[in-house]
Design an enzyme around this catalytic site. Sequence first.
Site, mmCIF file in Angstrom:
data_model
loop_
_atom_site.group_PDB
_atom_site.id
_atom_site.type_symbol
_atom_site.label_atom_id
_atom_site.label_comp_id
_atom_site.label_asym_id
_atom_site.label_seq_id
_atom_site.Cartn_x
_atom_site.Cartn_y
_atom_site.Cartn_z
ATOM 1 C CB VAL A 157 -0.837 0.194 1.029
ATOM 2 C CG1 VAL A 157 -2.190 0.842 1.279
ATOM 3 C CG2 VAL A 157 -1.576 -1.386 1.534
ATOM 4 C CB SER A 214 6.674 10.570 9.205
ATOM 5 O OG SER A 214 5.671 10.544 9.617
ATOM 6 N N GLY A 229 1.884 7.705 6.965
ATOM 7 C CA GLY A 229 1.490 6.262 7.061
ATOM 8 C C GLY A 229 1.597 6.176 5.512
ATOM 9 C CE LYS A 271 8.627 7.662 10.471
ATOM 10 N NZ LYS A 271 8.465 6.549 10.820
ATOM 11 C CG HIS A 304 8.764 11.334 13.494
ATOM 12 N ND1 HIS A 304 8.122 9.749 13.387
ATOM 13 C CD2 HIS A 304 7.827 12.147 13.304
ATOM 14 C CE1 HIS A 304 6.452 10.703 12.711
ATOM 15 N NE2 HIS A 304 6.487 11.541 12.310
ATOM 16 C CG ASN A 305 8.422 6.208 14.014
ATOM 17 O OD1 ASN A 305 8.009 7.569 13.476
ATOM 18 N ND2 ASN A 305 8.458 4.737 13.616
ATOM 19 C CD GLU A 328 4.376 6.966 15.550
ATOM 20 O OE1 GLU A 328 4.758 7.449 14.296
ATOM 21 O OE2 GLU A 328 4.469 6.002 15.248
HETATM 22 C C1 6PG Z 1 4.952 7.096 10.555
HETATM 23 C C2 6PG Z 1 4.559 5.839 11.712
HETATM 24 C C3 6PG Z 1 5.054 4.521 10.586
HETATM 25 C C4 6PG Z 1 4.403 3.336 11.269
HETATM 26 C C5 6PG Z 1 5.240 3.118 13.108
HETATM 27 C C6 6PG Z 1 4.538 2.105 13.554
HETATM 28 O O1 6PG Z 1 5.593 8.034 10.885
HETATM 29 O O2 6PG Z 1 4.134 7.011 9.699
HETATM 30 O O3 6PG Z 1 5.202 6.122 12.453
HETATM 31 O O4 6PG Z 1 6.163 3.939 10.503
HETATM 32 O O5 6PG Z 1 2.915 3.917 11.745
HETATM 33 O O6 6PG Z 1 6.155 2.676 13.077
HETATM 34 O O7 6PG Z 1 5.045 1.694 14.824
HETATM 35 P P1 6PG Z 1 4.226 0.397 16.179
HETATM 36 O O8 6PG Z 1 4.018 -0.451 15.233
HETATM 37 O O9 6PG Z 1 5.649 0.737 16.451
HETATM 38 O O10 6PG Z 1 3.671 1.436 16.927
#
Ligand code: 6PG
Length: 466
Positions: free
Chosen positions: A11, A127, A129, A181, A184-185, A188
């Site tokens: 996707v 990042s 999705g 990145k 960033h996560n 997140e």
């Molecule tokens: C992004 C998200 C993407 C992913 C995460 C989910 O920036 O678009 O961070 O990279 O959805 O890695 O991480 P987990 O599965 O560890 O929650």
Amino acid sequence: MYNFGLVGLGVMGQNFILNVADNDFTVCGLDLDQQKVSDLIALGGNELKITATTSAEKFVASLDSPRKIMLLVPAGKIVDAAIESLLPFLDEGDIIIDGGNSFFTNTDRREAYLKEKGINFFGAGVSGGAEGARKGPSIMPGGNKEAYQYIKPIFEAAAAKFQGEPCVTYLGPKSAGNYVKMVHNGIEYGLMQLTSEIYHLLKHAGGLSNKELAEVYGEWNKGRLQSFLVEITSEIFQQKDGLGEGELVDKILDKAKQKGTGKWTSQNAMDLGIPVPSIDIAVSMREISALKALRIRADELFDRPSISAIDKKELISQAEAALYFSFIITYAQGLHQLVEASGSYGYELDLSEVSKIWRAGCIIRAGLLDDISKSFQETEGLTNILLSPAFIPKIKETVSAARKTVVLGVENALPLPALSNSLTYFDSFTSSKLPLNLIQAQRDHFGSHTYERNDREGVFHTEWGE
Ligand code: 6PG
């Protein structure tokens, strides 16, 4: 000839190709799965901007020079396998970009390996999705600066825009992009944990219904908490359950999974000696959530205090300020980690640019990031935004609400670990005196580890008790 190649037609890959093609670049896709190849060709329609193949040789031959090939495949061995499948057909000067969440040391290894063969390798976190990939993600590239000029026009066209500025920039050498990145996560993880703690408090202490929660988060998103995560949280509370009565959120098992990027952020912060407790606890909470069977057993063994009556309006206003406070603290920790990593790993990151490219497209996008970016721009050598003149009043205005909210959680046995870790971090970071003199004394007492004094220079040891 095609301008851009993309390996991995899942996707994310499919959407990124459509996005690049929308911006008038021609794209060729590669995947071993014939179905995915056919699907992409069908999606591309008759416009001839998009094609795809299962053959690495044909794929490479279809691209103009220097070839710009992006991998959107799961992190790990598949990245190495994809690289090996392309290598026999590549020429010197060609570019491979890993767009996945690869661990940064793997990116360094791949970059060094490919450099010997004259191939430029980029680690570029993406990042946002699936929707971000289609409509404009935030892209965090690191690698060879000279080679970046070839991918810059494509990335700038495909990236999200904040007030017309593309959310992508060259970040630094080697794994700089993957590292940024990863952090960033980590941020997140922290923000997600915080929004869910406040939900827990509003639901159980305030008795808010899903409808009210949707309204509260929706309102918050119009103010200083404006952010993607607050916005989608409001939407989540409104989603009806397709399989039964009520809202879907109440039917979802309270066990959160993880792919590892938050954990890596915490682990590496420890290696660097930079405290990121709001992120650490967010990782721990996913782990605690996974112990569901044990939690159910333990729940039966211990009593909880009954929840005290609370003024709903006051609770909501206090929670908003507490969330804002803890969002700032979480960004502060992650960005401090980036400052340290930049020096330790030679990334030479510009933190103002990093926060700029997070202002749109990515999961942690928030109104706050514009202020953060300006702070790094205005204050030379800033290591932590808590020291920035723009953030001092924001913190002063919200810290007492954060304290009251933590107390409320503690009194009512409603866990708010990321909020209380944020507050504790703030209280420690802003204390010129901490009790660690006692720890030094203990270390010297039992292990002769020595200590320093606050009244004279040097290293001391005492024969304790003599
Ligand atoms: C992004 C998200 C993407 C992913 C995460 C989910 O920036 O678009 O961070 O990279 O959805 O890695 O991480 P987990 O599965 O560890 O929650």
